[in-house]
Design a protein around this motif. Structure first.
Motif, PDB file in Angstrom:
ATOM      1  N   ILE A   1      34.691  52.456   2.145  1.00 47.94           N
ATOM      2  CA  ILE A   1      34.582  52.581   0.695  1.00 47.94           C
ATOM      3  C   ILE A   1      33.893  51.348   0.142  1.00 47.94           C
ATOM      4  O   ILE A   1      33.915  50.276   0.755  1.00 47.94           O
ATOM      5  N   ASP A   2      33.265  51.517  -1.036  1.00 49.37           N
ATOM      6  CA  ASP A   2      32.610  50.368  -1.654  1.00 49.37           C
ATOM      7  C   ASP A   2      33.581  49.648  -2.572  1.00 49.37           C
ATOM      8  O   ASP A   2      34.774  49.974  -2.617  1.00 49.37           O
TER       9      ASP A   2
ATOM     10  N   HIS B   1      34.015  49.873  -5.584  1.00 47.77           N
ATOM     11  CA  HIS B   1      34.580  50.732  -6.637  1.00 47.77           C
ATOM     12  C   HIS B   1      35.512  51.790  -6.055  1.00 47.77           C
ATOM     13  O   HIS B   1      35.926  52.709  -6.760  1.00 47.77           O
ATOM     14  N   ALA B   2      35.818  51.690  -4.760  1.00 44.88           N
ATOM     15  CA  ALA B   2      36.729  52.605  -4.056  1.00 44.88           C
ATOM     16  C   ALA B   2      36.122  53.976  -3.839  1.00 44.88           C
ATOM     17  O   ALA B   2      36.854  54.953  -3.623  1.00 44.88           O
ATOM     18  N   ARG B   3      34.778  54.068  -3.851  1.00 42.93           N
ATOM     19  CA  ARG B   3      34.105  55.333  -3.539  1.00 42.93           C
ATOM     20  C   ARG B   3      33.742  55.353  -2.055  1.00 42.93           C
ATOM     21  O   ARG B   3      33.304  54.347  -1.495  1.00 42.93           O
TER      22      ARG B   3
ATOM     23  N   HIS C   1      33.166  60.383  -3.420  1.00 40.56           N
ATOM     24  CA  HIS C   1      34.350  60.556  -4.257  1.00 40.56           C
ATOM     25  C   HIS C   1      35.259  59.324  -4.156  1.00 40.56           C
ATOM     26  O   HIS C   1      35.260  58.591  -3.163  1.00 40.56           O
ATOM     27  N   LEU C   2      36.060  59.113  -5.213  1.00 39.21           N
ATOM     28  CA  LEU C   2      37.066  58.051  -5.154  1.00 39.21           C
ATOM     29  C   LEU C   2      38.058  58.373  -4.044  1.00 39.21           C
ATOM     30  O   LEU C   2      38.475  59.530  -3.868  1.00 39.21           O
ATOM     31  N   VAL C   3      38.461  57.367  -3.291  1.00 37.53           N
ATOM     32  CA  VAL C   3      39.257  57.588  -2.097  1.00 37.53           C
ATOM     33  C   VAL C   3      40.590  58.257  -2.394  1.00 37.53           C
ATOM     34  O   VAL C   3      41.048  59.123  -1.653  1.00 37.53           O
ATOM     35  N   GLU C   4      41.251  57.890  -3.527  1.00 35.17           N
ATOM     36  CA  GLU C   4      42.547  58.495  -3.832  1.00 35.17           C
ATOM     37  C   GLU C   4      42.416  59.944  -4.283  1.00 35.17           C
ATOM     38  O   GLU C   4      43.419  60.676  -4.309  1.00 35.17           O
ATOM     39  N   GLU C   5      41.200  60.384  -4.652  1.00 34.73           N
ATOM     40  CA  GLU C   5      41.004  61.767  -5.048  1.00 34.73           C
ATOM     41  C   GLU C   5      40.989  62.710  -3.853  1.00 34.73           C
ATOM     42  O   GLU C   5      41.328  63.886  -3.985  1.00 34.73           O
TER      43      GLU C   5
ATOM     44  N   ARG D   1      42.837  51.258  -2.147  1.00 37.34           N
ATOM     45  CA  ARG D   1      42.492  50.482  -3.346  1.00 37.34           C
ATOM     46  C   ARG D   1      43.258  49.161  -3.382  1.00 37.34           C
ATOM     47  O   ARG D   1      42.750  48.150  -3.876  1.00 37.34           O
TER      48      ARG D   1
END
Length: 505
Positions: A40-41, A43-45, A71-75, A83
């Motif tokens: 992930i980057d 920004h958590a993507r 996508h955001l990792v938590e999604e 995060r």
């Protein structure tokens, strides 16, 4: 130059080139060793995922890689803690992650840029079936955790003992070994007695375990944190019994301690006083004991002051108290005062089915005390023990076992060795009853199931027996081990072997 070296690639000479090569090699190694990996980057993507992780996407409810990348990792990964790694910059080397895709052992590492700033993070699945892959390690951890809990309880008990002057119960009701109907009934009555404050009278032959039950009743009562004090009346001279019970003040009699002394009633204040061999108490002292039970106060020798005491009485005797009452050797009113919660402790000959479990526990204790390996009794030897009358009950059984162990040159004890010990102890060994011939077994429907290695079939039967015992005992391993007639150490060893031989479905 040798031929096998001429075509070998040379490492870059500059340090940065070596570092870049090491980073690439390490990244490729982690990707190949893990079950799956993604990046992930800041920004958590999610910006990258390897082939191994793609197989988890359907279980996460994702139809394609496009539903994952960007996508955001938590999604897309429920319950993830990626995060937090971005926020703290600290790695999480080992963790358990559970979501709808399953339970995983994962690792999370921050990615650092110039100046140490966090620019992203790597998530790795180390194991995707921890319940099977890590079962031997989990089983070993569970054993260590159990040992730690036992040590903590023992330490707490020692501290409690120090707080009450070292006087505490040494045994619990679980220490009364046996699953026979007679043993179960004794423990049931003892547990009911523990919740009461009324006197308890333990009746039974010598060596049946009355003292152990007295300790266990105290340990299971509301007074467990208070002192447990015992007096063997038969072992104290009659002239000293009154001072032993009630104490004395300085100068109360010739030879008395100049500082005076507290009696057993005062020492047991708030706790339990165990009066062993109550049937041997002199008549003169019986009347004074009755007064203490009625008034809850004592008067030390040489003192005119009454001292209030709060003591729960547990008495025991191997004598026939009603017969002593009829003979005028025991006060009838004291007998009724003590005989509120009577518990008859059966002799060993009335619960012969408990002998194998007792032998296991006694042998384990003897081995621990001597630092030797626990002895094993051959079937003929066990049958011989079950056939004896056991006049001295469990105490005699322990003595016979200890003598046999000390005389034996091997760990296996046979019937001949036990016969020699029994004869020298003054009793003629009883001959075990001859077993009736086993009925012919019908041929199994699936005879081919028996055409397997015997060791394999025995191990399979052991596994079923252990599983059934654990289920019946609701996971209590100590109780399951007693039901199976093996030690806890043996049970843990069998469980470890079962875990190692378990293959993932």
């Amino acid at each position: 130059m040798p031929a096998d070296v001429t075509h070998t690639a040379q490492l870059p000479l500059e340090p940065q080139g070596i570092l870049d090569l090491a980073v690439r090699s390490m990244f490729q190694l982690l990707s190949s060793l893990s079950q799956g990996m993604f990046i992930i980057d800041v920004h958590a993507r999610i910006v990258w995922v390897n082939e191994g992780y793609r197989r988890f996407l359907p279980a996460l409810g994702l139809n394609s890689i496009d539903d994952f990348l960007g996508h955001l990792v938590e999604e897309v990964i429920p319950n993830t803690q990626m995060r937090r790694v971005l926020e703290t910059g600290k790695p999480v080397l080992i963790d358990l992650l559970t979501n709808r895709a399953g339970t995983f052992v994962v690792s999370r590492l921050p990615l650092l840029g110039e100046g140490g700033a966090v620019i992203g993070a790597i998530g790795m699945v180390l194991f995707d079936q921890p319940e099977t892959t890590l079962q031997p390690l989990i089983a070993k951890f569970a054993r260590l955790q159990q040992d730690l809990e036992d040590a903590r309880r023992e330490l707490a008990a020692q501290r409690s003992a120090q707080a009450v002057g070292g006087r505490r119960a040494k045994y619990t009701l679980a220490g009364f070994i046996g699953a026979s109907s007679a043993a179960v009934e004794v423990k049931r009555r003892a547990r009911r007695a523990a919740v009461s404050s009324s006197p308890v009278l333990l009746l039974g032959e010598t060596g049946t375990g009355k003292e152990l039950l007295a300790h266990g009743i105290h340990a299971a009562s509301a007074r467990a944190a208070r002192p447990f004090v015992s007096v063997n009346i038969a072992a104290v001279p009659d002239t000293l019994l009154e001072a032993e019970f009630f104490g004395y003040v300085a100068g109360s009699f010739t030879g008395a301690d100049r500082r005076g002394r507290e009696g057993k009633f005062k020492l047991a204040d708030g706790g339990t006083l165990f009066l062993d061999e109550i049937g041997d108490m002199p008549l003169a002292l019986q009347s004074k004991l009755l007064r203490v039970l009625q008034e809850a106060e004592i008067e030390p020798l040489g003192s005119n002051q009454l001292v209030a005491v709060d003591v729960r009485i547990v008495a025991a005797t191997s004598r026939d108290l009603p017969a002593l009452v009829r003979e005028g050797k025991f006060r009838e009113d004291l007998y009724y005062r003590l005989n509120v919660l009577p518990i008859r402790v059966p002799p060993l000959r009335e619960r012969r089915e408990d002998i194998p479990a007792l032998v296991e526990v006694l042998g384990e204790d003897l081995a621990q005390r001597s630092g030797a390996v626990q002895p094993e009794l051959l079937p003929e030897a066990m049958a011989l023990l079950r056939a004896q009358a056991w006049r001295g009950n469990i105490r005699e059984l322990r003595n016979v076992l200890e003598q046999a162990v000390l005389r034996s040159d091997s760990l296996a004890i046979d019937a001949g060795q036990l016969e020699a010990v029994l004869r020298e102890s003054g009793q003629e060994p009883s001959v075990p009853p001859t077993a009736a011939p086993a009925p012919a077994m019908p041929a199994p429907r699936n005879a081919e199931m028996l055409l397997r290695p015997l060791a394999e079939q025995v191990q399979e039967l052991e596994c079923r027996a252990i599983a059934a015992a654990l289920q019946a005992c609701r996971g209590n391993k100590a109780l399951a081990a007693r039901q199976l007639g093996i030690s806890r150490a043996t049970l843990y060893d069998r469980l470890g072997t079962m875990s190692e031989n378990t293959t993932p479905a």
